[in-house]
Design a protein around this motif. Structure first.
Motif, PDB file in Angstrom:
ATOM      1  N   CYS A  84       0.818  -1.222   0.000  1.00 13.14           N
ATOM      2  CA  CYS A  84       0.000   0.000   0.000  1.00 13.14           C
ATOM      3  C   CYS A  84       0.851   1.271   0.000  1.00 13.14           C
ATOM      4  O   CYS A  84       0.473   2.268  -0.624  1.00 13.14           O
ATOM      5  CB  CYS A  84      -0.921   0.020   1.211  1.00 13.14           C
ATOM      6  SG  CYS A  84      -2.184  -1.277   1.212  1.00 13.14           S
ATOM      7  N   HIS A  85       1.978   1.243   0.726  1.00 11.44           N
ATOM      8  CA  HIS A  85       2.757   2.467   0.909  1.00 11.44           C
ATOM      9  C   HIS A  85       3.962   2.564  -0.017  1.00 11.44           C
ATOM     10  O   HIS A  85       4.676   3.580   0.033  1.00 11.44           O
ATOM     11  CB  HIS A  85       3.219   2.574   2.364  1.00 11.44           C
ATOM     12  CG  HIS A  85       2.103   2.716   3.345  1.00 11.44           C
ATOM     13  ND1 HIS A  85       1.326   3.854   3.428  1.00 11.44           N
ATOM     14  CD2 HIS A  85       1.596   1.859   4.272  1.00 11.44           C
ATOM     15  CE1 HIS A  85       0.408   3.705   4.371  1.00 11.44           C
ATOM     16  NE2 HIS A  85       0.544   2.493   4.897  1.00 11.44           N
ATOM     17  N   GLY A  87       4.131   5.848  -1.445  1.00  8.87           N
ATOM     18  CA  GLY A  87       2.690   5.744  -1.492  1.00  8.87           C
ATOM     19  C   GLY A  87       2.199   5.138  -2.794  1.00  8.87           C
ATOM     20  O   GLY A  87       2.928   5.076  -3.785  1.00  8.87           O
ATOM     21  N   THR A  88       0.957   4.676  -2.792  1.00  9.06           N
ATOM     22  CA  THR A  88       0.322   4.106  -3.984  1.00  9.06           C
ATOM     23  C   THR A  88      -1.110   4.609  -4.054  1.00  9.06           C
ATOM     24  O   THR A  88      -1.530   5.457  -3.247  1.00  9.06           O
ATOM     25  CB  THR A  88       0.326   2.562  -3.922  1.00  9.06           C
ATOM     26  OG1 THR A  88      -0.511   2.133  -2.835  1.00  9.06           O
ATOM     27  CG2 THR A  88       1.727   2.014  -3.727  1.00  9.06           C
ATOM     28  N   GLU A  89      -1.874   4.064  -4.965  1.00  5.43           N
ATOM     29  CA  GLU A  89      -3.280   4.452  -5.081  1.00  5.43           C
ATOM     30  C   GLU A  89      -4.095   4.020  -3.865  1.00  5.43           C
ATOM     31  O   GLU A  89      -5.143   4.609  -3.580  1.00  5.43           O
ATOM     32  CB  GLU A  89      -3.880   3.841  -6.348  1.00  5.43           C
ATOM     33  CG  GLU A  89      -3.305   4.398  -7.636  1.00  5.43           C
ATOM     34  CD  GLU A  89      -3.942   3.773  -8.864  1.00  5.43           C
ATOM     35  OE1 GLU A  89      -4.799   2.876  -8.685  1.00  5.43           O
ATOM     36  OE2 GLU A  89      -3.603   4.174  -9.994  1.00  5.43           O
ATOM     37  N   THR A  90      -3.639   2.993  -3.183  1.00  8.45           N
ATOM     38  CA  THR A  90      -4.388   2.472  -2.029  1.00  8.45           C
ATOM     39  C   THR A  90      -3.820   2.911  -0.681  1.00  8.45           C
ATOM     40  O   THR A  90      -4.412   2.613   0.358  1.00  8.45           O
ATOM     41  CB  THR A  90      -4.411   0.933  -2.069  1.00  8.45           C
ATOM     42  OG1 THR A  90      -3.063   0.434  -2.098  1.00  8.45           O
ATOM     43  CG2 THR A  90      -5.158   0.436  -3.288  1.00  8.45           C
ATOM     44  N   GLY A  91      -2.694   3.589  -0.676  1.00  6.89           N
ATOM     45  CA  GLY A  91      -2.096   4.002   0.592  1.00  6.89           C
ATOM     46  C   GLY A  91      -1.294   5.280   0.434  1.00  6.89           C
ATOM     47  O   GLY A  91      -0.660   5.502  -0.607  1.00  6.89           O
ATOM     48  N   PRO A  92      -1.284   6.146   1.440  1.00  4.68           N
ATOM     49  CA  PRO A  92      -0.585   7.429   1.324  1.00  4.68           C
ATOM     50  C   PRO A  92       0.927   7.287   1.433  1.00  4.68           C
ATOM     51  O   PRO A  92       1.448   6.276   1.909  1.00  4.68           O
ATOM     52  CB  PRO A  92      -1.146   8.225   2.515  1.00  4.68           C
ATOM     53  CG  PRO A  92      -1.467   7.169   3.530  1.00  4.68           C
ATOM     54  CD  PRO A  92      -1.948   5.988   2.745  1.00  4.68           C
ATOM     55  N   SER A  93       1.620   8.311   1.015  1.00  3.68           N
ATOM     56  CA  SER A  93       3.067   8.389   1.187  1.00  3.68           C
ATOM     57  C   SER A  93       3.399   8.514   2.675  1.00  3.68           C
ATOM     58  O   SER A  93       2.641   9.090   3.457  1.00  3.68           O
ATOM     59  CB  SER A  93       3.616   9.603   0.429  1.00  3.68           C
ATOM     60  OG  SER A  93       4.939   9.892   0.832  1.00  3.68           O
ATOM     61  N   GLN A 149     -10.064  -1.491   3.018  1.00  3.44           N
ATOM     62  CA  GLN A 149     -10.277  -0.052   2.946  1.00  3.44           C
ATOM     63  C   GLN A 149     -11.615   0.302   3.593  1.00  3.44           C
ATOM     64  O   GLN A 149     -12.605  -0.416   3.451  1.00  3.44           O
ATOM     65  CB  GLN A 149     -10.265   0.406   1.492  1.00  3.44           C
ATOM     66  CG  GLN A 149      -8.908   0.272   0.811  1.00  3.44           C
ATOM     67  CD  GLN A 149      -7.862   1.192   1.407  1.00  3.44           C
ATOM     68  OE1 GLN A 149      -8.167   2.289   1.874  1.00  3.44           O
ATOM     69  NE2 GLN A 149      -6.614   0.749   1.394  1.00  3.44           N
TER      70      GLN A 149
END
Length: 268
Positions: free
Chosen positions: A70-71, A77-83, A106
């Motif tokens: 996810c990160h 970060g990715t589309e499913t998790g923040p930086s 989610q």
């Protein structure tokens, strides 16, 4: 006369050579102890440094296996998790040690659940993130000691936190399925981490908003409230007239109806 001279010599001061010898022995012992202690401290520092390096490596492996999906492998970060750039060790410790991370799915916000890692593993991941993306770190013990101004802390809590967390820190509902959690059993470290890192929907309280002393006072007030006994008996969730009114409606009116039915049955 000869006896008198011998007695004077026997009762007189020691030879200057003996004093010099004692001073030399003392210096040698002191120097030896200092050298030994210095070597021991240096050895401990080297061991601690090697241990910290090993922890960072272990934390990187744990992160890649459990968080990178996810990160991102580089915390981008990715589309499913923040930086995670700038979150620091404190945010990692808070999220992972409360079971909020890793998330199972989610949702509106990450809820607490059983912790999946040991304390050592959590610290390793926190050190790894801190080494790659530095951010808020652990506070001094003084901030968490619970010895601040309780009265002032309670006032600051009512002004800045009670609108979401309830004046008794029992939590409350927010919009779109989100909520402010109950913090009646939260540790002092996690109280501080929440104020500094702003998890979920909570705002970040920097030193410009609340100073370190302000945070210490708020933590002290909450710790005092956790340890104090409720003077009114059952707290009923500390939700005020909602739970109290429900209790009266169910048990009070229910008892009156039951009594009326019983009296009617007896009269018939």
């Amino acid at each position: 006369m000869a006896r008198e001279k011998k007695q004077r010599r026997a009762n007189g001061r020691r030879s200057p050579l003996a004093a010099a010898a004692l001073i030399g022995i003392g210096l040698l012992m002191t120097g030896g102890l200092y050298a030994g202690a210095s070597a021991a401290v240096a050895s401990t520092d080297e061991t601690s440094s090697a241990s910290a390096h090993a922890n960072v490596e272990d934390g990187e492996k744990l992160f890649q296996a459990n968080c990178a999906t996810c990160h991102g492998l580089n915390l981008e970060g990715t589309e499913t998790g923040p930086s995670l750039f700038g979150v620091g060790a404190l945010a990692v410790e808070f999220q992972v040690s409360t079971g909020r991370m890793p998330m199972q799915m989610q949702g509106p916000q990450a809820d607490q659940k059983p912790v999946q890692f040991t304390d050592t593993q959590i610290q390793s991941m926190a050190q790894y993130v801190q080494s790659v993306a530095p951010g808020p770190d652990f506070p001094s013990e003084r901030v968490l000691d619970g010895e601040g101004d309780v009265s002032r802390g309670a006032e600051l809590f009512r002004i800045n936190c009670a609108m979401c967390h309830n004046v008794a820190a029992a939590g409350g509902a927010l919009t779109e399925g989100k909520f402010a959690p109950d913090i009646q059993d939260t540790s002092a470290l996690h109280m501080y981490a929440a104020m500094v890192t702003g998890p979920q929907n909570m705002p970040v309280f920097s030193d410009m908003n609340l100073t370190e002393e302000d945070k210490r006072d708020i933590i002290s007030a909450l710790v005092y409230q956790q340890e104090a006994q409720a003077p009114g008996g059952f707290t009923l969730g500390s939700l005020g007239p909602v739970s109290e009114g429900l209790f009266i409606w169910i048990f009070g009116i229910g008892g009156l109806i039951a009594a009326a039915v019983w009296i009617t049955a007896k009269s018939n």
